[in-house]
Design a protein around this motif. Structure first.
Motif, short mmCIF file in Angstrom:
data_model
loop_
_atom_site.label_atom_id
_atom_site.label_comp_id
_atom_site.label_asym_id
_atom_site.label_seq_id
_atom_site.Cartn_x
_atom_site.Cartn_y
_atom_site.Cartn_z
N PRO A 336 0.83 -1.21 0.00
CA PRO A 336 0.00 0.00 0.00
C PRO A 336 0.86 1.26 0.00
CG PRO A 336 -0.79 -1.59 1.62
CD PRO A 336 0.52 -2.11 1.12
N ILE A 337 0.28 2.36 -0.50
CA ILE A 337 0.96 3.65 -0.50
C ILE A 337 1.32 4.00 0.94
CG2 ILE A 337 0.67 6.10 -0.99
CD1 ILE A 337 0.36 4.97 -3.59
N PRO A 338 2.54 4.49 1.19
CA PRO A 338 2.93 4.82 2.57
C PRO A 338 1.93 5.75 3.23
CG PRO A 338 4.82 4.97 1.10
CD PRO A 338 3.63 4.73 0.23
N ARG A 339 1.57 5.41 4.46
CA ARG A 339 0.55 6.18 5.15
C ARG A 339 0.98 7.61 5.44
NH1 ARG A 339 -2.27 2.14 9.63
NH2 ARG A 339 -3.15 0.66 8.10
N TRP A 340 2.30 7.81 5.59
CA TRP A 340 2.75 9.15 5.93
C TRP A 340 2.40 10.15 4.83
CZ3 TRP A 340 6.07 11.71 2.75
CH2 TRP A 340 6.87 10.95 1.89
N ARG A 341 2.30 9.69 3.59
CA ARG A 341 1.92 10.61 2.52
C ARG A 341 0.48 11.08 2.68
NH1 ARG A 341 4.87 9.10 -3.13
NH2 ARG A 341 6.86 8.38 -2.26
N LEU A 342 -0.38 10.16 3.09
CA LEU A 342 -1.78 10.54 3.32
C LEU A 342 -1.88 11.49 4.51
CD1 LEU A 342 -3.43 7.01 2.85
CD2 LEU A 342 -2.82 8.72 1.12
N VAL A 343 -1.04 11.25 5.53
CA VAL A 343 -1.03 12.14 6.70
C VAL A 343 -0.56 13.53 6.30
CG1 VAL A 343 0.01 12.55 8.95
CG2 VAL A 343 -0.72 10.24 8.33
N VAL A 344 0.49 13.59 5.46
CA VAL A 344 1.00 14.89 5.01
C VAL A 344 -0.04 15.63 4.20
CG1 VAL A 344 2.70 15.98 3.51
CG2 VAL A 344 3.42 14.21 5.10
N CYS A 345 -0.79 14.90 3.38
CA CYS A 345 -1.86 15.54 2.60
C CYS A 345 -2.92 16.14 3.53
CB CYS A 345 -2.50 14.53 1.64
SG CYS A 345 -3.74 15.24 0.53
N GLY A 346 -3.30 15.38 4.56
CA GLY A 346 -4.25 15.90 5.52
C GLY A 346 -3.70 17.10 6.27
N LEU A 347 -2.40 17.08 6.58
CA LEU A 347 -1.78 18.22 7.26
C LEU A 347 -1.80 19.46 6.38
CD1 LEU A 347 -0.17 19.38 9.65
CD2 LEU A 347 1.91 18.51 8.55
N GLY A 348 -1.49 19.30 5.09
CA GLY A 348 -1.56 20.43 4.19
C GLY A 348 -2.95 21.02 4.10
N LEU A 349 -3.96 20.15 4.02
CA LEU A 349 -5.34 20.61 4.00
C LEU A 349 -5.68 21.37 5.27
CD1 LEU A 349 -7.94 20.37 2.26
CD2 LEU A 349 -8.52 18.37 3.62
N LEU A 350 -5.19 20.88 6.40
CA LEU A 350 -5.45 21.53 7.69
C LEU A 350 -4.80 22.91 7.76
CD1 LEU A 350 -6.68 21.24 10.54
CD2 LEU A 350 -4.51 20.20 11.26
N LEU A 351 -3.56 23.03 7.26
CA LEU A 351 -2.88 24.32 7.29
C LEU A 351 -3.59 25.35 6.42
CD1 LEU A 351 0.89 23.26 7.14
CD2 LEU A 351 -0.37 24.15 9.10
N VAL A 352 -4.03 24.93 5.25
CA VAL A 352 -4.77 25.86 4.39
C VAL A 352 -6.06 26.30 5.06
CG1 VAL A 352 -6.02 26.07 2.20
CG2 VAL A 352 -3.77 24.98 2.25
N ALA A 353 -6.77 25.35 5.66
CA ALA A 353 -8.05 25.68 6.31
C ALA A 353 -7.85 26.54 7.55
CB ALA A 353 -8.78 24.39 6.68
N ALA A 354 -6.69 26.39 8.23
CA ALA A 354 -6.45 27.15 9.47
C ALA A 354 -5.88 28.54 9.21
CB ALA A 354 -5.49 26.38 10.38
N SER A 355 -5.40 28.82 7.98
CA SER A 355 -4.75 30.10 7.70
C SER A 355 -5.63 31.32 7.95
CB SER A 355 -4.22 30.11 6.26
OG SER A 355 -5.26 29.92 5.33
N PRO A 356 -6.97 31.27 7.76
CA PRO A 356 -7.78 32.47 8.02
C PRO A 356 -7.75 32.92 9.48
CG PRO A 356 -9.01 30.90 6.69
CD PRO A 356 -7.80 30.20 7.16
N TYR A 357 -7.40 32.05 10.39
CA TYR A 357 -7.45 32.40 11.81
C TYR A 357 -6.17 33.09 12.27
CZ TYR A 357 -11.40 29.23 11.62
OH TYR A 357 -12.58 28.62 11.28
N TRP A 358 -5.26 33.39 11.32
CA TRP A 358 -4.03 34.12 11.63
C TRP A 358 -4.01 35.40 10.81
CZ3 TRP A 358 -0.63 31.88 15.23
CH2 TRP A 358 -0.94 30.58 15.59
N THR A 359 -3.06 36.25 11.07
CA THR A 359 -2.97 37.52 10.37
C THR A 359 -1.56 37.72 9.83
OG1 THR A 359 -2.43 38.67 12.43
CG2 THR A 359 -4.76 38.61 11.77
N GLY A 360 -1.44 38.69 8.90
CA GLY A 360 -0.14 39.11 8.41
C GLY A 360 0.62 38.01 7.68
#
Length: 743
Positions: A336-360
């Protein structure tokens, strides 16, 4: 014992030299190795080019800061002042520039850096770029007599638009905006000139790293992993002879060191060319100073060595071996595809979604980091889905008796990594194009309205402000204008005595009133009345309609006949209406600077438009970097496709024993390569739509271009079909020539 060690060391040294020679010889033996040779040249060149681009950007910022510190005024409140200074903005077309108004108090004091002497009354020194861009608006005569050019040492960069101007008056100026200075030159850079309109260095470097450095990294990985069939056999032989990872590494160094060195040298050449003379970049129009590039010459060898080391290190790191010795072929993901790649994809999605809660800058860095992680791992997520579809395709082929579907399904199930390698450049390119489009559309609603107004009006409506608008100044200003211009006053309409509650309102909350003599009002199609009356609805004159929109404070404009300026009634600002929008601002600004004190001339909504233009200029840089990134990705796609064709043909060639029908191989190419790439394109398009719409909701601005997405996805889909057809034809030709070998 003492003699055995040197002998052993000599044998070890000879072995290393022999392995290096074997690696050098091996790269010339097979088509796959020749492809790898040229791929490594391209990859090293692009990696070095990215590194030198980062170096060039840093050199430009460093040079600008040094020159700004050298010309930064030293302010004072005491009697030791040598000059009076006033900084104000102006514009040529849509491009802003800074004007430094100077009046020397001590003629023997050193003038500002870059000019040979203090300007005489009514003189102006201009930067070369301002003189070039302002030729159509008579910039040479705008501020008075043209005294000469500002030398490069007096400018933030050779691209800067700047002017040193001395007003025509002889007496020292007065007013709270004028400041005293003791000279020029401080220990830190000041906020002067173009530095007011440029992005921070860290933000600039981040965009360059993501948009151009990311594709360069993809190209390095693709180049390091292509042409693996022959190297698999050599690695198996080295492992069978007892060779370890160090022996294989030396062999790989011998194979890769020459193309990486050649590519590194080629990647330095563009920066070396920039050192010859000032160079204007495409798309942005920015003029890169050769002096800044020459100042970074000492760091070029360091950047080249770093790039060489990184690329060669990547080749060695990606030269993996399993227990069977099959080392360099990309991982086929039979597991199977290494799980860490799926985790990294989820992390990237989380960072994009969390960016509005920061400034500058924190918001910017979170969004960019999340985007990089998301787009780099989307192909692996798609491969998980495709692997499951491959199993279903194999079952369908077995049930229906479709040989091509059966073989393709089992191939996809065993080798989803092929899809990852082929699709990573396509997916990143898809995301890059859509993100650049959304970023460049980010103007803001008022900025977009200002652009619409500019398209309708041109320069037919201009606002004029000054320190004082006396009756005499206004009369001189009106007389200095050529024919075809009308001048009216624009003031807040004072409420009548019957409405004392409105007396406390600020001017910007009051209705605005146009005031001009009756002949002027009649020529504009307005009612002539000594009492203030509202302008009724649309006038049919686009100039007045847009004037009411931008100057009316949300209320109808009022009109009153009377002198534009009198001793007891000075206007807050003037409106100059031209009979054509093609006249430009040159004549109005020249008259304003000749007759008014500290004039400022602007179009309706120009403040919003300047902000929009600054955003658009950032977008131009993004487009420039994205164009380079897409070109690099195209190289990666071509190399990856060529490498897969070699592997694909070699793996399927034994099928020639079972069938002589070439159509089977074409069908296998469509099932194995085209179908997965089309599915990955669909997944990438969905992610692009989500992130683009998310960015628009985040900034409350911009627009998503569905035609651009559709054309990009269609191009990717066409490439997928073409890849399958070419892969199938390549496999067919290889199969027809295939003969069993004892390997």
């Amino acid at each position: 014992m003492t003699r055995a060690r040197p002998a052993s060391g000599r044998r070890e040294s000879r072995l290393w030299v022999q392995l290096l020679r074997m690696g050098r010889s091996a790269r010339e033996r097979s088509p796959g190795n020749r492809l790898r040779f040229f791929s490594l040249i391209l990859a090293a060149a692009m990696a070095t080019l990215t590194a030198t681009a980062l170096l060039a950007v840093t050199a430009v910022y460093h040079g600008r800061d040094e020159r700004n510190a050298h010309r930064n005024p030293r302010y004072t409140e005491g009697h030791e002042a040598v000059a009076m200074l006033l900084l104000q903005g102006d514009a040529v077309g849509d491009l802003t520039h800074e004007v430094s108004m100077l009046v020397p108090l001590d003629a023997s004091a050193p003038p500002p850096p870059g000019i040979p002497r203090w300007p005489e009354p009514g003189e102006a020194f201009l930067s070369p770029e301002l003189l070039r861009l302002g030729a159509g608006e008579q910039i040479k005569e705008r501020y008075g007599r043209y005294a000469g050019l500002i030398a490069p040492e007096g400018l933030g960069s050779v691209n800067e638009r700047y002017a040193y101007v001395r007003p025509p008056g002889v007496d020292p100026p007065r007013g709270n905006r004028w400041t005293k200075i003791t000279g020029f030159g401080t220990g830190r850079p000041g906020a002067l000139g173009e530095v007011l309109d440029v992005a921070p260095l860290s933000q600039f470097l981040m965009v360059l790293l993501v948009v151009a450095g990311g594709p360069a990294a993809v190209l390095v990985v693709v180049a390091a992993r292509c042409g693996s069939a022959g190297r698999d056999r050599r690695n198996a032989l080295l492992t069978a002879l007892g060779g370890g990872w160090r022996h294989r590494a030396m062999f790989t160094v011998g194979e890769a060191v020459m193309p990486v060195a050649v590519g590194t040298a080629a990647g330095v050449l563009p920066l070396a060319a920039l050192m010859i003379g000032d160079t204007r970049l495409p798309i942005t129009g920015y003029l890169v100073g050769a002096e800044d590039m020459r100042s970074a010459a000492w760091a070029i060898p360091l950047a080249a060595v770093a790039s060489f080391t990184l690329v060669l290190g990547a080749v060695l790191a990606l030269h993996r071996a399993d227990r069977s010795g099959r080392a360099t072929r990309p991982r086929v993901f039979a597991r199977p595809i290494p799980r860490w790649r799926l985790v990294v994809c989820g992390l990237g999605l989380l960072l994009v979604a969390a960016s509005p809660y920061w400034t500058g800058l924190t918001r910017f860095f979170l969004y960019m980091a999340g985007s990089v992680l998301l787009w780099a791992t989307v192909p692996s997520v798609a491969a998980v889905v495709i692997r499951r579809l491959g199993a279903g395709l194999a079952r369908l082929g077995r049930l229906r008796g479709w040989a091509a579907a059966l073989i393709a399904g089992r191939w996809i199930t065993a080798r989803p990594g092929v899809v990852v390698r082929l699709s990573v450049a396509i997916v990143i390119g898809l995301g890059l194009i859509t993100q650049v489009q959304v970023w460049t559309s980010w103007l803001g609603s008022m900025g977009m309205d200002a652009r619409i107004a500019q398209a309708r009006l041109g320069d037919s409506v201009l606002f004029v402000r000054a320190a004082t608008l006396t009756e005499q100044n206004v009369r001189w200003f009106t007389a200095a204008l050529p024919s075809g211009y009308e001048v009216v006053a624009l003031d807040p309409s004072r409420p009548p005595a019957s409405r004392p509650e409105a007396e406390g309102l600020p001017p910007e909350a009051l209705p605005q009133e146009l005031r001009a003599p009756c002949p002027v009002l009649r020529r504009l199609g307005l009612t002539c009345s000594t009492s203030s009356t509202p302008m009724s609805g649309t006038t049919g004159d686009v100039r007045l309609d847009e004037l009411e929109r931008w100057a009316g404070n949300g209320k109808p404009l009022r009109v009153r006949s009377g002198p534009v300026a009198t001793t007891g009634e000075r206007p807050e600002r003037l409106v100059v209406l031209a009979d054509s929008g093609d006249r430009g601002q040159g004549a109005v600004k020249r008259a304003a600077y000749a007759t008014l004190e500290r004039p400022h001339v602007e179009r309706p909504g120009q403040g919003w438009l300047m902000g929009a233009n600054n955003t658009a200029s950032y977008g131009d840089w993004t487009v420039l970097f994205a164009t380079a990134g897409l070109a690099i990705l195209l190289l990666a796609v071509m190399i990856s496709s060529a490498a897969e064709f070699l592997i694909f043909g070699a793996e399927l060639a034994p099928l020639a024993v079972q069938t002589d029908r070439r159509g089977v191989f074409v069908l296998l190419g469509l099932w194995n390569l085209s179908m997965p790439l089309v599915l990955v394109t669909v997944v990438g398009a969905l992610v692009a739509v989500w992130q683009g719409q998310f960015f628009i909701s985040l900034t409350q601005s911009g627009s998503f271009s569905w035609p651009i997405l559709l054309s990009t996805a269609t191009s990717a889909g066409s490439f997928a079909v073409l890849t399958g057809l070419l892969g199938g034809l390549s496999a067919s030709r290889t199969a027809m020539r295939w003969r069993p070998r004892a390997d």
